[in-house]
Design a protein around this motif. Sequence first.
Motif, PDB file in Angstrom:
ATOM      1  N   ASP A 124       0.846  -1.194   0.000  1.00 16.94           N
ATOM      2  CA  ASP A 124       0.000   0.000   0.000  1.00 16.94           C
ATOM      3  C   ASP A 124       0.883   1.245   0.000  1.00 16.94           C
ATOM      4  O   ASP A 124       1.565   1.538   0.981  1.00 16.94           O
ATOM      5  N   PRO A 144      -2.870   2.369  -5.322  1.00 12.27           N
ATOM      6  CA  PRO A 144      -2.418   0.977  -5.466  1.00 12.27           C
ATOM      7  C   PRO A 144      -1.634   0.668  -6.733  1.00 12.27           C
ATOM      8  O   PRO A 144      -1.212  -0.464  -6.929  1.00 12.27           O
ATOM      9  N   ASP A 162      -7.449   4.714  -4.057  1.00 11.95           N
ATOM     10  CA  ASP A 162      -8.457   3.694  -3.747  1.00 11.95           C
ATOM     11  C   ASP A 162      -9.621   4.351  -3.016  1.00 11.95           C
ATOM     12  O   ASP A 162      -9.481   4.798  -1.877  1.00 11.95           O
ATOM     13  N   ASP A 163     -10.766   4.415  -3.674  1.00  8.77           N
ATOM     14  CA  ASP A 163     -11.973   5.002  -3.094  1.00  8.77           C
ATOM     15  C   ASP A 163     -12.966   3.881  -2.800  1.00  8.77           C
ATOM     16  O   ASP A 163     -13.795   3.537  -3.626  1.00  8.77           O
ATOM     17  N   ASP A 164     -12.816   3.278  -1.622  1.00  7.86           N
ATOM     18  CA  ASP A 164     -13.681   2.157  -1.229  1.00  7.86           C
ATOM     19  C   ASP A 164     -13.673   1.034  -2.260  1.00  7.86           C
ATOM     20  O   ASP A 164     -14.717   0.505  -2.641  1.00  7.86           O
ATOM     21  N   GLY A 165     -12.482   0.687  -2.738  1.00  6.59           N
ATOM     22  CA  GLY A 165     -12.353  -0.440  -3.654  1.00  6.59           C
ATOM     23  C   GLY A 165     -12.383  -0.077  -5.120  1.00  6.59           C
ATOM     24  O   GLY A 165     -12.191  -0.947  -5.978  1.00  6.59           O
ATOM     25  N   THR A 166     -12.604   1.191  -5.456  1.00  6.87           N
ATOM     26  CA  THR A 166     -12.623   1.651  -6.839  1.00  6.87           C
ATOM     27  C   THR A 166     -11.532   2.688  -7.041  1.00  6.87           C
ATOM     28  O   THR A 166     -11.285   3.522  -6.167  1.00  6.87           O
ATOM     29  N   LEU A 167     -10.868   2.642  -8.190  1.00  9.14           N
ATOM     30  CA  LEU A 167      -9.853   3.640  -8.486  1.00  9.14           C
ATOM     31  C   LEU A 167     -10.515   4.961  -8.860  1.00  9.14           C
ATOM     32  O   LEU A 167     -11.392   5.005  -9.730  1.00  9.14           O
ATOM     33  N   HIS A 191     -11.042  -1.384 -12.921  1.00 13.40           N
ATOM     34  CA  HIS A 191      -9.837  -2.205 -12.994  1.00 13.40           C
ATOM     35  C   HIS A 191     -10.112  -3.576 -12.431  1.00 13.40           C
ATOM     36  O   HIS A 191     -10.635  -3.717 -11.326  1.00 13.40           O
TER      37      HIS A 191
END
Length: 247
Positions: A124, A144, A162-167, A191
């Motif tokens: 990270d 990431p 990383d915005d709650d699992g989304t780029l 992604h």
Amino acid sequence: MSVPSSLRASATVVAAARAGFEEWRGARREAVVAPLGNLALVETRWLPARVDAEAAGKQARAEAGDGVTVTTVARTNLHTGEPEHGLRFWDAGAPAVRNFADIDAFPFHPEWVVEAAFTPVATDRRVPFEHIRDSGGSRELVVPGDIAVTLDGVDYVLSAFDDDGTLLLVFGDPTNGADTYGAGRFLFVPHEAGNSTVVLDFNRAFVPPCGFSAQYNCPLPPRQNRIHLPVEAGEKLPVFHGGYAVH
């Protein structure tokens, strides 16, 4: 319009992007006027230390008027590193919601659907992002991987966090402050794990939440995310009836 890219999106990818463009536009209009949409946020109230946020929220909900929703929010204090807690007040009948007309946008441009190389990092990695209401301070966000793309002969290595699992790519370009929101725009970057390629569909670049309400504290584009040519694709600015202005 010609936007030379290191990796041009395939005809299939471009066709899918075009087919979903108007649906995306409609979903955006609905989202910003929703009871918890960007236009409904009328107050962010940070609580003193040692005040129980849940208890404060419960009391605020009991006192709130019709159509007002109260939620909790947290952040890290820039100076002490300690957590801070607050309340957000959302008004479904706020003036900004009542006066909203549309989100102005550029027409769909297939040239702005481009492919880029994605290189993940081993651990990270955190990159500092200045935020619009932090008076020059920055907050470190997890990035990431690197997104490498060539636009108009210029090589870029973009940082999407990383915005709650989304780029989420926060980028700036010369249209900011003239045709588009002055502080830059956002773009979600789909992604799949293990895939070395991502699609940057700038037609889906959107006005950040702080472009709809002054109660947000949005990240600003870091230097590496500032594109030298005008990105004439995606959303421009929200439009309101009767000269109403958000701020």
